[in-house]
Design an enzyme around this catalytic site. Structure first.
Site, PDB file in Angstrom:
ATOM      1  N   CYS A 189      49.205  39.125  28.876  1.00  0.00           N
ATOM      2  CA  CYS A 189      48.394  40.346  28.918  1.00  0.00           C
ATOM      3  C   CYS A 189      48.021  40.859  30.296  1.00  0.00           C
ATOM      4  O   CYS A 189      48.419  41.946  30.704  1.00  0.00           O
ATOM      5  CB  CYS A 189      47.138  40.063  28.123  1.00  0.00           C
ATOM      6  SG  CYS A 189      45.913  41.310  28.267  1.00  0.00           S
ATOM      7  N   HIS A 195      40.533  43.321  30.200  1.00  0.00           N
ATOM      8  CA  HIS A 195      41.152  42.073  30.664  1.00  0.00           C
ATOM      9  C   HIS A 195      41.723  42.171  32.070  1.00  0.00           C
ATOM     10  O   HIS A 195      42.763  41.578  32.390  1.00  0.00           O
ATOM     11  CB  HIS A 195      42.236  41.601  29.686  1.00  0.00           C
ATOM     12  CG  HIS A 195      42.356  40.094  29.679  1.00  0.00           C
ATOM     13  ND1 HIS A 195      43.286  39.410  28.947  1.00  0.00           N
ATOM     14  CD2 HIS A 195      41.622  39.143  30.342  1.00  0.00           C
ATOM     15  CE1 HIS A 195      43.147  38.111  29.144  1.00  0.00           C
ATOM     16  NE2 HIS A 195      42.134  37.934  29.991  1.00  0.00           N
TER      17      HIS A 195
END
Ligand SMILES: [Ca+2]
Length: 450
Positions: free
Chosen positions: A79, A135
């Protein structure tokens, strides 16, 4: 194998040109730009890529109205590096904080002086917003969630932000809107630890009887909403999210941003949580697919996309909006929770015929769906695009950067997009080919993640 990454992210390159004022005076007016980045959606997860046990009518409609890339690659198999690359146009490996899978207390990994995609568009007059999974770290050092949380999205180009700080399976389990925790109560301060346990709250390791979804590996720290996470947290009890409502919450915010921004060019980066773990669909999606919980959250994702498309149509913005859809990395089945995905025998193959999964070195880790729709500008597909694509092409190539845009120092993964044209690639479809990025020194991150 091609020697370089051939980027045919045609429309985005054109937008970059529009943003810099480097295109012809008779060019169309600036389109709105909506980038939908799904989480852990693999090459075989959508109906328009061959899936039969899940129904994705909205994504299939998006594909029919635009271009479906069959050789598109995420910049990473996990990610954070992909998201860093999407925001900066730079391979994360060239800036190590962005190449790690960040914890929920990691500082912002994007240097504040680095030009980003939202900053570039903001410079060109766009209203910019991010909704969903971030994130990319928050704060200067270890993140403090009590008060103004900065630097964050608004320091790297976004006017508005409503974010999940890290991932759904990591603490803190709170939303952050415009750099403040939603529903924060100063009488119940938030503490987060990715080291020693803190507080006396229940954990998955000590209190498995409290879990509604049990971990399969790791994920046994603090329990929030009946699910144990990676990392510990105390406080913020009134602010903690409900997993079943997450898709509804962030979709509502994404649609709200479109509604309030209509009338002037806007850029929405909508980073869904689906289909990352914990996979906890809203009850109205539970049991709706033919391949278990993971299929149910794919259908929840499709609903979210449909809501965004419907908002564009309702506001008569669809013809003036470039919509891009892709995934941050390939699919995975068991990703840390006993949600049935690891034992799924339905026959659904999240990465289609590709070998490997998220986090791995094989194509299944990085080759992902990629859809682009811009009515009147991108030729509808019947045409599949066999040219390769990657989401690092978010920054303009040198010829289009002659305007107000000043490139940030250091190498980037963006390349010259002179081959791009407003009508998109015209080559006929071909069978999916092997990875085209290896020649550019591509590599993927190992390890569990996000
Ligand atoms: Ca992911």
């Amino acid at each position: 194998m091609r020697k370089t990454i051939e980027v045919t992210l045609t429309a985005m390159a054109l937008v970059a040109g529009l943003a810099t004022g480097a295109v012809a005076a008779d060019a169309p007016r600036r389109p709105n730009v909506v980038v939908i980045l799904a989480d852990d959606i693999g090459y075989g997860d959508l109906g328009c890529y061959g899936a039969t046990l899940v129904k994705t009518p909205n994504l299939d409609r998006l594909a029919r109205g635009g271009m479906r890339f069959i050789d598109a690659h995420a910049p990473s198999a996990v990610c954070t590096p992909t998201r860093y690359a999407l925001m900066t146009g730079q391979y994360a490996w060239r800036h190590p904080p962005g190449s790690r899978i960040l914890s929920g207390v990691a500082p912002l990994c994007i240097p504040k002086d680095r030009l980003t995609l939202p900053a570039m568009l903001k410079q060109a007059g766009y209203t910019t917003g991010v909704v969903g999974k971030w994130h990319l770290g928050l704060g200067e050092t270890e993140t403090d969630y009590n008060g103004e949380i900065a630097p964050g999205p608004r320091d790297v180009g976004f006017d508005y932000s409503f974010i999940i700080p890290a991932t759904g399976d990591r603490t803190p389990c709170v939303y952050v809107e415009n750099h403040r925790v939603v529903g924060f109560d100063p009488r119940d301060p938030i503490r987060v630890s990715y080291g020693a346990p803190i507080g006396d709250g229940p954990t998955g390791a000590r209190n498995p009887e409290l879990l509604k979804v049990k971990p399969s590996h790791g994920h046994d720290n603090t329990i929030v909403d009946g699910i144990s996470r990676i990392g510990y947290m105390t406080g913020g009890k009134a602010a903690r999210w409900k997993d079943e409502a997450m898709a509804d919450e962030i979709t509502r915010k994404a649609v709200g941003f479109i509604e309030t921004s209509a009338g002037r060019p806007f850029f929405l980066y909508f980073a869904t949580h689906d289909v990352h773990v914990p996979r906890v669909p809203h009850p109205r999606f539970r049991g709706t697919s033919r391949c278990g919980t993971r299929g149910d959250v794919i259908q929840e994702l499709d609903w979210s996309v449909g809501e965004v498309l419907a908002a564009l149509e309702r506001l008569k913005l669809a013809d003036d909006t470039l919509v891009l859809f892709t995934s941050d990395n390939g699919g995975v089945m068991d990703d840390g929770y006993q949600d049935g995905s690891g034992d799924d025998r339905s026959g659904h193959r999240c990465n289609g015929a590709l070998r490997g999964f998220k986090g791995g070195l094989y194509e299944g880790g990085t080759r992902v769906p990629f859809l682009a729709r811009w009515p009147g500008k991108i030729r509808p597909a019947r045409h599949r695009a066999s040219s390769s694509a990657t989401s690092t092409c978010s920054r303009p190539s040198p010829p289009s950067s002659a305007g107000t845009y000043r490139p940030a120092p250091g190498p980037t993964a963006s390349i010259n997009c002179r081959r791009c044209s407003p009508n998109g690639p015209r080559r006929r479809a071909a069978s999916p080919s092997s990875s085209t990025a290896a020649g550019a020194g591509w590599r993927s991150a190992k390890g569990r993640g996000s």
